[in-house]
Design a protein around this motif. Sequence first.
Motif, PDB file in Angstrom:
ATOM      1  N   ALA A 131      43.061  36.561  40.623  1.00  0.00           N
ATOM      2  CA  ALA A 131      41.723  36.316  41.159  1.00  0.00           C
ATOM      3  C   ALA A 131      41.787  35.830  42.598  1.00  0.00           C
ATOM      4  O   ALA A 131      40.916  36.142  43.416  1.00  0.00           O
ATOM      5  CB  ALA A 131      40.979  35.308  40.284  1.00  0.00           C
ATOM      6  N   SER A 181      36.636  29.319  43.230  1.00  0.00           N
ATOM      7  CA  SER A 181      37.298  30.043  42.143  1.00  0.00           C
ATOM      8  C   SER A 181      37.280  29.214  40.873  1.00  0.00           C
ATOM      9  O   SER A 181      37.085  27.995  40.919  1.00  0.00           O
ATOM     10  CB  SER A 181      38.742  30.405  42.523  1.00  0.00           C
ATOM     11  OG  SER A 181      39.520  29.239  42.722  1.00  0.00           O
ATOM     12  N   ALA A 201      37.888  33.796  38.046  1.00  0.00           N
ATOM     13  CA  ALA A 201      36.950  34.437  38.963  1.00  0.00           C
ATOM     14  C   ALA A 201      37.079  33.831  40.350  1.00  0.00           C
ATOM     15  O   ALA A 201      37.357  32.640  40.498  1.00  0.00           O
ATOM     16  CB  ALA A 201      35.514  34.289  38.461  1.00  0.00           C
ATOM     17  N   ARG A 216      36.146  38.705  42.681  1.00  0.00           N
ATOM     18  CA  ARG A 216      37.182  39.256  41.805  1.00  0.00           C
ATOM     19  C   ARG A 216      37.141  38.557  40.459  1.00  0.00           C
ATOM     20  O   ARG A 216      36.930  37.345  40.384  1.00  0.00           O
ATOM     21  CB  ARG A 216      38.577  39.086  42.428  1.00  0.00           C
ATOM     22  CG  ARG A 216      38.893  40.017  43.570  1.00  0.00           C
ATOM     23  CD  ARG A 216      40.353  39.906  44.000  1.00  0.00           C
ATOM     24  NE  ARG A 216      40.660  38.607  44.556  1.00  0.00           N
ATOM     25  CZ  ARG A 216      40.505  38.272  45.835  1.00  0.00           C
ATOM     26  NH1 ARG A 216      40.032  39.161  46.693  1.00  0.00           N
ATOM     27  NH2 ARG A 216      40.818  37.065  46.259  1.00  0.00           N
ATOM     28  N   VAL A 228      42.996  42.876  36.635  1.00  0.00           N
ATOM     29  CA  VAL A 228      41.771  42.656  37.394  1.00  0.00           C
ATOM     30  C   VAL A 228      40.690  43.570  36.816  1.00  0.00           C
ATOM     31  O   VAL A 228      40.939  44.756  36.577  1.00  0.00           O
ATOM     32  CB  VAL A 228      41.976  42.961  38.889  1.00  0.00           C
ATOM     33  CG1 VAL A 228      40.649  42.949  39.639  1.00  0.00           C
ATOM     34  CG2 VAL A 228      42.933  41.958  39.502  1.00  0.00           C
TER      35      VAL A 228
END
Length: 305
Positions: A131, A181, A201, A216, A228
């Motif tokens: 990520a 994240s 994430a 991502r 991913v």
Amino acid sequence: MRLPRFEYHEPATLEEACRIMGELREDARPIAGGTDLLVNMKKGRIAPSNVVSLGKLEDLKNVSWTGDLCRIGACRKVSRLSDSAEIASLFSALSTAAGLLGSPLIRNLATIGGNLVTARPAADLPPALLACGASVVLRSASGERLVPLEEFFLGPGLTVMKPDEVLTEVQIRRPPAGSGSSYIKLGTRRALEISIVSVAAFAALDEKNGTLRTARVAMGAVAPMAVVAASAGKLLVGEKPTDELFRAAAQAAAADSLPIDDFRGSASYRRDMVAVLTERALKEAVEGARKAITECHCERSEAIS
């Protein structure tokens, strides 16, 4: 249960380690923390004739910066990642994943490189690092190469590493301003649990219009390797974060997953949980990005005053 017989090598330099690996190739395995290697050797899953210790290679235990590139030595202990304020501030998903890996004893032995080279589908660090857009450096006696982590895993226990290569460091770019994240792990217990599903994430917001510049989603334990969710990323980029958008991305991530049935959970349950965890992880990542923007504005205001 005893370990099989093997020759033990303890090189003093990385060059020496690479030379030994180059000479022995398939007959050797490198060891750092040993939390996976020794267990697999005791269970008879692997029986290398030679074990090459990386314990004396101090350079592989450091975290350093080259410009905006964070370079984490492959032998950096997981406990030091989870305890690092800098890692928590810049790479929250990695910090969280490190803190959820095994027990304190395991975290004090396990290394970031070891958690990657074993290529376990349910390992904690790979989704978080995916990520965050990480890459790995693979070194041999003939040179080194940089491999995006997304291209590193091939399947359960399989990577692109050659027999003579050593993973020396993990590289992650400093995230842009206004990014966040998150990592969420689902297990049957709160600690010492192998993931049933895990999702990480990453989100970076455009300060001017609030849209997602980068997004991502990475998943663990729901495919032969950590992956991913490309479909989710495509839906998110360029859009303004909303609950409806998160739900759509969560369904896309679930469609990208390839779970199996086992004693921890059915494939259908895992797929449903991918959607649930993806929605939560995206919300947390965006909240982190908004917080980063607010803190940046406050710093600017204080500097002006």
